[in-house]
Design a protein around this motif. Structure first.
Motif, PDB file in Angstrom:
ATOM      1  N   HIS A 190       0.876  -0.880   0.077  1.00 29.69           N
ATOM      2  CA  HIS A 190      -0.124   0.337   0.515  1.00 29.69           C
ATOM      3  C   HIS A 190       0.776   1.477   0.673  1.00 29.69           C
ATOM      4  O   HIS A 190       1.975   1.063   1.000  1.00 29.69           O
ATOM      5  CB  HIS A 190      -0.836   0.525   1.513  1.00 29.69           C
ATOM      6  CG  HIS A 190      -1.649  -0.533   1.173  1.00 29.69           C
ATOM      7  ND1 HIS A 190      -2.089  -2.127   1.534  1.00 29.69           N
ATOM      8  CD2 HIS A 190      -3.355  -1.023   0.448  1.00 29.69           C
ATOM      9  CE1 HIS A 190      -2.941  -2.640   1.633  1.00 29.69           C
ATOM     10  NE2 HIS A 190      -3.575  -2.120   0.582  1.00 29.69           N
ATOM     11  N   ARG A 235      -3.766   3.453  -1.501  1.00 29.06           N
ATOM     12  CA  ARG A 235      -3.543   2.552  -2.706  1.00 29.06           C
ATOM     13  C   ARG A 235      -3.097   1.499  -3.105  1.00 29.06           C
ATOM     14  O   ARG A 235      -2.038   0.833  -1.899  1.00 29.06           O
ATOM     15  CB  ARG A 235      -3.755   3.589  -4.082  1.00 29.06           C
ATOM     16  CG  ARG A 235      -2.299   3.964  -4.016  1.00 29.06           C
ATOM     17  CD  ARG A 235      -1.876   4.779  -5.123  1.00 29.06           C
ATOM     18  NE  ARG A 235      -1.675   4.083  -6.370  1.00 29.06           N
ATOM     19  CZ  ARG A 235      -0.550   3.957  -7.173  1.00 29.06           C
ATOM     20  NH1 ARG A 235       0.368   4.316  -6.588  1.00 29.06           N
ATOM     21  NH2 ARG A 235      -1.420   2.577  -8.364  1.00 29.06           N
ATOM     22  N   ARG A 236      -3.914  -0.600  -3.706  1.00 23.84           N
ATOM     23  CA  ARG A 236      -3.148  -1.112  -3.428  1.00 23.84           C
ATOM     24  C   ARG A 236      -1.775  -0.910  -5.158  1.00 23.84           C
ATOM     25  O   ARG A 236      -2.073  -0.744  -6.233  1.00 23.84           O
ATOM     26  CB  ARG A 236      -4.171  -1.935  -4.132  1.00 23.84           C
ATOM     27  CG  ARG A 236      -4.710  -2.702  -2.913  1.00 23.84           C
ATOM     28  CD  ARG A 236      -5.838  -3.770  -3.632  1.00 23.84           C
ATOM     29  NE  ARG A 236      -6.599  -3.129  -4.510  1.00 23.84           N
ATOM     30  CZ  ARG A 236      -7.838  -2.988  -4.220  1.00 23.84           C
ATOM     31  NH1 ARG A 236      -8.375  -1.841  -3.379  1.00 23.84           N
ATOM     32  NH2 ARG A 236      -8.502  -2.398  -5.246  1.00 23.84           N
ATOM     33  N   TYR A 288      -6.328   6.193  -6.562  1.00 20.13           N
ATOM     34  CA  TYR A 288      -6.298   5.877  -4.159  1.00 20.13           C
ATOM     35  C   TYR A 288      -7.754   4.622  -4.628  1.00 20.13           C
ATOM     36  O   TYR A 288      -8.831   5.696  -5.598  1.00 20.13           O
ATOM     37  CB  TYR A 288      -6.262   6.543  -3.699  1.00 20.13           C
ATOM     38  CG  TYR A 288      -4.543   6.854  -4.274  1.00 20.13           C
ATOM     39  CD1 TYR A 288      -4.443   8.370  -4.441  1.00 20.13           C
ATOM     40  CD2 TYR A 288      -3.669   6.615  -2.151  1.00 20.13           C
ATOM     41  CE1 TYR A 288      -2.981   8.500  -4.757  1.00 20.13           C
ATOM     42  CE2 TYR A 288      -2.703   6.960  -2.691  1.00 20.13           C
ATOM     43  CZ  TYR A 288      -2.444   8.391  -2.955  1.00 20.13           C
ATOM     44  OH  TYR A 288      -0.967   8.672  -3.282  1.00 20.13           O
ATOM     45  N   ASP A 289      -7.638   3.962  -3.818  1.00 15.37           N
ATOM     46  CA  ASP A 289      -8.714   3.212  -3.504  1.00 15.37           C
ATOM     47  C   ASP A 289      -9.603   3.521  -1.718  1.00 15.37           C
ATOM     48  O   ASP A 289     -10.748   3.070  -2.099  1.00 15.37           O
ATOM     49  CB  ASP A 289      -7.821   1.823  -3.249  1.00 15.37           C
ATOM     50  CG  ASP A 289      -7.380   1.264  -4.229  1.00 15.37           C
ATOM     51  OD1 ASP A 289      -6.113   0.900  -4.662  1.00 15.37           O
ATOM     52  OD2 ASP A 289      -8.188   1.598  -5.322  1.00 15.37           O
TER      53      ASP A 289
END
Length: 125
Positions: A33, A100-101, A112-113
């Motif tokens: 991450h 984010r991954r 970004y997740d």
């Protein structure tokens, strides 16, 4: 449940300092991450402030905050931080933490997740 929670915002005079914290839960901040800080002022688009890679060895800053802000992370505590010094009125905004991954730093919000709810920073005399 994946969650990011920011804290540390507030009202500060120009030239002052604040330290923002971001606590991650529901997932582990690890080598998978990258995380960052973003901000959004009223009537403006969300902009990237700073990003840090998965092991903390690489960072990126917006030109407007270089030399004043420092991003850091503590994977063991699942925390991300933003130390803000020499604050200016134009730094006033809601600040968001995001992760984010993926290992690489980026200031592009769309990449970004996970996002926090934000913390307000107001710089005013």
């Amino acid at each position: 449940q994946l969650q990011l929670v920011e804290s540390g915002g507030g009202l500060v005079q120009p030239g002052g300092s604040l330290r923002l914290s971001c606590a991650a839960s529901g997932f582990t901040l690890d080598m998978n991450h990258c995380c960052g800080w973003f901000r959004q002022a009223p009537g403006k688009e969300r902009e990237g402030v700073s990003s840090i890679n998965s092991n903390g060895g690489s960072t990126k800053y917006a030109d407007s905050v270089k030399g004043r802000f420092t991003i850091s992370r503590d994977n063991a505590k699942n925390m991300v931080y933003l130390q803000m010094n020499s604050l200016k009125p134009e730094d006033t905004a809601t600040y968001y933490c995001a992760c984010r991954r993926g290992p690489g730093v980026t200031l592009v919000p769309a990449l970004y997740d996970y996002w926090g709810q934000g913390t307000q920073v107001t710089v005013s005399s």
